[in-house]
Design a protein around this motif. Structure first.
Motif, PDB file in Angstrom:
ATOM      1  N   ALA A 185      32.461  38.054  47.706  1.00 23.37           N
ATOM      2  CA  ALA A 185      33.600  38.209  46.799  1.00 23.37           C
ATOM      3  C   ALA A 185      34.774  38.870  47.512  1.00 23.37           C
ATOM      4  CB  ALA A 185      33.185  39.023  45.578  1.00 23.37           C
ATOM      5  N   LEU A 186      34.486  39.903  48.293  1.00 22.85           N
ATOM      6  CA  LEU A 186      35.580  40.592  48.997  1.00 22.85           C
ATOM      7  C   LEU A 186      36.248  39.661  50.012  1.00 22.85           C
ATOM      8  CD1 LEU A 186      33.973  44.118  49.464  1.00 22.85           C
ATOM      9  CD2 LEU A 186      36.062  43.608  48.186  1.00 22.85           C
ATOM     10  N   ARG A 187      35.438  38.834  50.656  1.00 19.65           N
ATOM     11  CA  ARG A 187      36.000  37.877  51.614  1.00 19.65           C
ATOM     12  C   ARG A 187      36.910  36.870  50.896  1.00 19.65           C
ATOM     13  NH1 ARG A 187      37.507  37.988  56.697  1.00 19.65           N
ATOM     14  NH2 ARG A 187      37.675  35.886  57.502  1.00 19.65           N
ATOM     15  N   TRP A 188      36.425  36.374  49.761  1.00 19.18           N
ATOM     16  CA  TRP A 188      37.216  35.419  48.969  1.00 19.18           C
ATOM     17  C   TRP A 188      38.516  36.087  48.502  1.00 19.18           C
ATOM     18  CZ3 TRP A 188      38.996  35.272  43.888  1.00 19.18           C
ATOM     19  CH2 TRP A 188      39.473  34.036  43.438  1.00 19.18           C
ATOM     20  N   LEU A 189      38.399  37.303  48.012  1.00 17.30           N
ATOM     21  CA  LEU A 189      39.585  38.028  47.522  1.00 17.30           C
ATOM     22  C   LEU A 189      40.586  38.247  48.646  1.00 17.30           C
ATOM     23  CD1 LEU A 189      37.731  40.635  45.262  1.00 17.30           C
ATOM     24  CD2 LEU A 189      39.404  38.952  44.440  1.00 17.30           C
ATOM     25  N   GLU A 190      40.073  38.551  49.813  1.00 18.71           N
ATOM     26  CA  GLU A 190      40.930  38.778  50.976  1.00 18.71           C
ATOM     27  C   GLU A 190      41.730  37.512  51.312  1.00 18.71           C
ATOM     28  OE1 GLU A 190      38.454  39.715  54.353  1.00 18.71           O
ATOM     29  OE2 GLU A 190      39.257  41.765  54.346  1.00 18.71           O
ATOM     30  N   GLU A 277      46.380  32.415  37.390  1.00 22.35           N
ATOM     31  CA  GLU A 277      45.603  32.539  38.642  1.00 22.35           C
ATOM     32  C   GLU A 277      45.592  33.987  39.145  1.00 22.35           C
ATOM     33  OE1 GLU A 277      49.655  30.940  40.104  1.00 22.35           O
ATOM     34  OE2 GLU A 277      48.426  30.887  38.293  1.00 22.35           O
ATOM     35  N   HIS A 278      46.611  34.753  38.782  1.00 27.12           N
ATOM     36  CA  HIS A 278      46.592  36.180  39.146  1.00 27.12           C
ATOM     37  C   HIS A 278      45.590  36.936  38.282  1.00 27.12           C
ATOM     38  CE1 HIS A 278      50.824  36.210  41.156  1.00 27.12           C
ATOM     39  NE2 HIS A 278      49.919  35.530  41.819  1.00 27.12           N
ATOM     40  N   ILE A 279      45.547  36.571  36.994  1.00 28.73           N
ATOM     41  CA  ILE A 279      44.555  37.224  36.125  1.00 28.73           C
ATOM     42  C   ILE A 279      43.159  36.924  36.659  1.00 28.73           C
ATOM     43  CG2 ILE A 279      43.565  37.335  33.795  1.00 28.73           C
ATOM     44  CD1 ILE A 279      46.286  36.768  32.651  1.00 28.73           C
ATOM     45  N   ARG A 280      42.948  35.679  37.096  1.00 28.98           N
ATOM     46  CA  ARG A 280      41.626  35.307  37.607  1.00 28.98           C
ATOM     47  C   ARG A 280      41.275  36.117  38.860  1.00 28.98           C
ATOM     48  NH1 ARG A 280      37.456  31.868  38.767  1.00 28.98           N
ATOM     49  NH2 ARG A 280      37.464  31.011  40.866  1.00 28.98           N
ATOM     50  N   TRP A 281      42.257  36.254  39.768  1.00 32.20           N
ATOM     51  CA  TRP A 281      42.000  37.025  40.999  1.00 32.20           C
ATOM     52  C   TRP A 281      41.609  38.457  40.628  1.00 32.20           C
ATOM     53  CZ3 TRP A 281      43.260  41.315  43.837  1.00 32.20           C
ATOM     54  CH2 TRP A 281      42.959  41.294  45.203  1.00 32.20           C
ATOM     55  N   TRP A 282      42.363  39.060  39.719  1.00 33.59           N
ATOM     56  CA  TRP A 282      42.081  40.453  39.343  1.00 33.59           C
ATOM     57  C   TRP A 282      40.811  40.568  38.498  1.00 33.59           C
ATOM     58  CZ3 TRP A 282      43.787  44.444  41.811  1.00 33.59           C
ATOM     59  CH2 TRP A 282      45.005  44.364  42.510  1.00 33.59           C
ATOM     60  N   ASN A 283      40.455  39.473  37.818  1.00 34.29           N
ATOM     61  CA  ASN A 283      39.194  39.455  37.085  1.00 34.29           C
ATOM     62  C   ASN A 283      38.016  39.488  38.066  1.00 34.29           C
ATOM     63  OD1 ASN A 283      37.067  37.537  35.371  1.00 34.29           O
ATOM     64  ND2 ASN A 283      38.186  39.018  34.152  1.00 34.29           N
ATOM     65  N   VAL A 284      38.080  38.656  39.103  1.00 33.18           N
ATOM     66  CA  VAL A 284      37.037  38.675  40.137  1.00 33.18           C
ATOM     67  C   VAL A 284      37.010  40.061  40.788  1.00 33.18           C
ATOM     68  CG1 VAL A 284      36.358  37.738  42.388  1.00 33.18           C
ATOM     69  CG2 VAL A 284      37.057  36.189  40.539  1.00 33.18           C
ATOM     70  N   PHE A 285      38.182  40.579  41.107  1.00 29.96           N
ATOM     71  CA  PHE A 285      38.223  41.929  41.693  1.00 29.96           C
ATOM     72  C   PHE A 285      37.596  42.951  40.734  1.00 29.96           C
ATOM     73  CE2 PHE A 285      40.104  46.122  41.824  1.00 29.96           C
ATOM     74  CZ  PHE A 285      39.683  46.521  43.083  1.00 29.96           C
ATOM     75  N   GLY A 286      37.908  42.824  39.447  1.00 31.15           N
ATOM     76  CA  GLY A 286      37.375  43.771  38.458  1.00 31.15           C
ATOM     77  C   GLY A 286      35.851  43.748  38.430  1.00 31.15           C
ATOM     78  N   LEU A 287      35.275  42.541  38.587  1.00 28.05           N
ATOM     79  CA  LEU A 287      33.808  42.452  38.594  1.00 28.05           C
ATOM     80  C   LEU A 287      33.228  43.109  39.848  1.00 28.05           C
ATOM     81  CD1 LEU A 287      33.564  38.867  37.114  1.00 28.05           C
ATOM     82  CD2 LEU A 287      32.524  40.915  36.113  1.00 28.05           C
ATOM     83  N   VAL A 288      33.942  42.999  40.975  1.00 25.05           N
ATOM     84  CA  VAL A 288      33.519  43.736  42.181  1.00 25.05           C
ATOM     85  C   VAL A 288      33.555  45.229  41.881  1.00 25.05           C
ATOM     86  CG1 VAL A 288      34.148  44.365  44.558  1.00 25.05           C
ATOM     87  CG2 VAL A 288      34.237  41.966  43.828  1.00 25.05           C
ATOM     88  N   ARG A 289      34.663  45.665  41.318  1.00 26.43           N
ATOM     89  CA  ARG A 289      34.836  47.095  41.068  1.00 26.43           C
ATOM     90  C   ARG A 289      33.803  47.615  40.054  1.00 26.43           C
ATOM     91  NH1 ARG A 289      39.348  49.200  37.600  1.00 26.43           N
ATOM     92  NH2 ARG A 289      38.765  51.375  37.487  1.00 26.43           N
ATOM     93  N   TRP A 290      33.526  46.818  39.041  1.00 28.22           N
ATOM     94  CA  TRP A 290      32.548  47.230  38.021  1.00 28.22           C
ATOM     95  C   TRP A 290      31.147  47.288  38.628  1.00 28.22           C
ATOM     96  CZ3 TRP A 290      31.352  50.168  34.487  1.00 28.22           C
ATOM     97  CH2 TRP A 290      30.494  49.894  33.430  1.00 28.22           C
ATOM     98  N   THR A 291      30.845  46.357  39.543  1.00 25.98           N
ATOM     99  CA  THR A 291      29.567  46.434  40.250  1.00 25.98           C
ATOM    100  C   THR A 291      29.500  47.732  41.048  1.00 25.98           C
ATOM    101  OG1 THR A 291      29.578  44.019  40.511  1.00 25.98           O
ATOM    102  CG2 THR A 291      28.006  45.237  41.848  1.00 25.98           C
ATOM    103  N   VAL A 292      30.579  48.026  41.770  1.00 23.45           N
ATOM    104  CA  VAL A 292      30.588  49.204  42.648  1.00 23.45           C
ATOM    105  C   VAL A 292      30.466  50.493  41.819  1.00 23.45           C
ATOM    106  CG1 VAL A 292      31.943  50.506  44.344  1.00 23.45           C
ATOM    107  CG2 VAL A 292      31.821  48.010  44.488  1.00 23.45           C
TER     108      VAL A 292
END
Lengths: 334, 118
Positions: A185-190, A277-292
């Motif tokens: 996910a971090l690679r994709w986000l990057e 598409e920005h909401i989607r990017w931040w949604n994926v990021f949010g799931l990373v952050r919620w996992t962490v």
């Protein structure tokens, strides 16, 4: 149980007397069982004339070099400034200092209302207010994001304010367990990272559960421990996490509404135009952050700083959020 | 083959945590969490060994290696971070979904139900 005389609260009583007068006593002391990262105590401060003031004490229980949470003194400072702007937040009363011997924390006024998501989403008691909530969420976030960012410059050095991806990566490394789903996910986000927006003050955990809802709608925005500076869409993507839909995955805004009323209100109140598409990017990021964040709770448990049933469950629940993250990236969950 | 542990906290840690919690009076909510952890532990006892085996096979298939333990997560993570999967991200994603689903089947299988298409 009348817990006000229990020795466990003597330090609290002394701290309250120091600020509100030597004749002040505590009454109706309650310790809510839910609550992840702070020790929360709700109580009445009763003065010599018998006048009562319902207050809430929050003490930090997890701290470390990789804590994702804002130091309580800074949380207090954020709440003071946000409160001064007229934004609905519990009125700050005082912050603990060394003389209290209670560690880091603070006391605010208590705001009555409902925070339990299931009740807000399903109870007939909220049937009238529910259709208005998504618009209120939009207006509130627009107001918050419009506050002068210079007033919150002290948040600028936080890891989350500097580089959101690096901040998460450093925490994952600190917890010492490689997680391929998070790496992917971090690679994709990057690789898909949108152009940066001008930073604004972010609440950082704006969602159903942290919003005190009464008969007229949102009466207070709680839990400022994740606030930092960043792109306004970060708060919006976080609000839309499937984890906050509580049995209504079809309604992206807190299990209550589609995006449209929220975004119309957000933009109508001066918020920046937001692209899906920005909401989607931040949604994926949010799931990373919620996992962490869940890994952090699990880490506190496994390394022994703060063991318990709920923290152990959080550590395991990281796997559930990773699954959600991967399904979202694959486009199978929206 | 269970080395290193599949989950964090480990299976043994979950059982210890429930045991230690039972020393106190538990609220209804805490009893519910304790039950959740024990049910998860039972599923891990039954399904953990096959997850470990599948995990090794999946990682070997991705990395082109032949491993004898489940410590391949670290190597896989380093490869992803270094960009060595950039041209194969969709394939990696599908493999990790299979891995995650098998883990969820141990942690809380009802999460998978809503994704089963009739």
């Amino acid at each position: 149980m009348n817990a006000s005389a229990a020795p466990a609260f003597e330090d609290l009583a002394a701290a309250v007397r120091r600020r509100l007068g030597t004749a002040t006593r505590l009454d109706r002391v309650e310790v809510p069982t839910l609550g992840g990262s702070n020790r929360t105590v709700i109580f009445d401060a009763v003065d010599a004339d018998g006048a009562r003031r319902r207050l809430v004490s929050r003490q930090e229980t997890y701290h470390g070099p990789h804590s994702p949470f804002l130091a309580p003194s800074d949380q207090y400072r954020v709440m003071e400034q946000v409160h001064a702007s007229g934004f609905p937040v519990p009125r700050p009363v005082f912050a603990y200092d060394e003389a209290d011997g209670m560690g880091a924390g603070f006391v605010t006024e208590f705001v009555a209302g409902e925070t339990l998501p299931k009740r807000i989403i399903e109870s007939p008691a909220f049937a009238d207010v529910r259709p208005r909530l998504a618009r209120q969420f939009g207006e509130l976030l627009a107001r918050l994001h419009a506050l002068p960012v210079a007033d919150f410059a002290f948040l600028g050095s936080r890891a989350d304010s500097l580089d959101v991806l690096e901040a998460q990566r450093r925490r994952i490394d600190a917890y010492g367990r490689p997680r391929p789903a998070l790496e992917l996910a971090l690679r994709w986000l990057e690789r898909e990272r949108p152009d940066p927006h001008p930073p604004v003050l972010l609440h950082g955990d704006f969602r159903v559960g942290n919003l005190m809802v009464g008969p007229e709608g949102v009466d207070a925005v709680l839990d400022w421990e994740c606030s930092h500076l960043g792109s306004a869409v970060e708060d919006i993507g976080w609000l839309g996490l499937r984890s906050w839909r509580f049995g209504r995955p079809d309604l992206p805004v807190g299990g209550i509404s589609q995006w449209r009323p929220f975004l119309e209100a957000y933009e109508g109140a001066g918020g920046r135009r937001t692209h899906p598409e920005h909401i989607r990017w931040w949604n994926v990021f949010g799931l990373v952050r919620w996992t962490v964040l869940n890994l952090m709770q699990g880490y506190g448990h496994t390394c022994g700083t703060r063991r318990g049933l709920v923290f152990a469950a959080c550590g395991r629940n990281a796997d559930l959020i990773e699954y959600e993250l991967l399904m979202t990236m694959a486009g199978r969950h929206a | 083959m269970r080395d290193p542990d599949l989950f964090s906290p480990t299976l043994a840690d979950l059982i210890e945590t429930v045991r230690d919690a039972l020393a106190d009076d538990l609220s209804a909510y805490e009893r519910q969490v304790a039950r959740y952890l024990l049910q998860m532990s039972l599923r891990e006892l039954a399904q953990g060994p096959s997850l470990a085996q599948h995990s090794v096979e999946r990682i070997d298939a991705l990395l082109g290696t032949v491993s004898t333990s489940t410590d391949g997560y670290a190597g896989l993570c380093a490869s992803i971070r270094a960009g060595r999967f950039d041209e194969r991200l969709p394939k990696l994603l599908e493999t990790l979904i299979a891995e995650a689903a098998e883990r969820v089947a141990i942690v809380r299988p009802d999460v998978l139900l809503e994704d089963v298409t009739p």
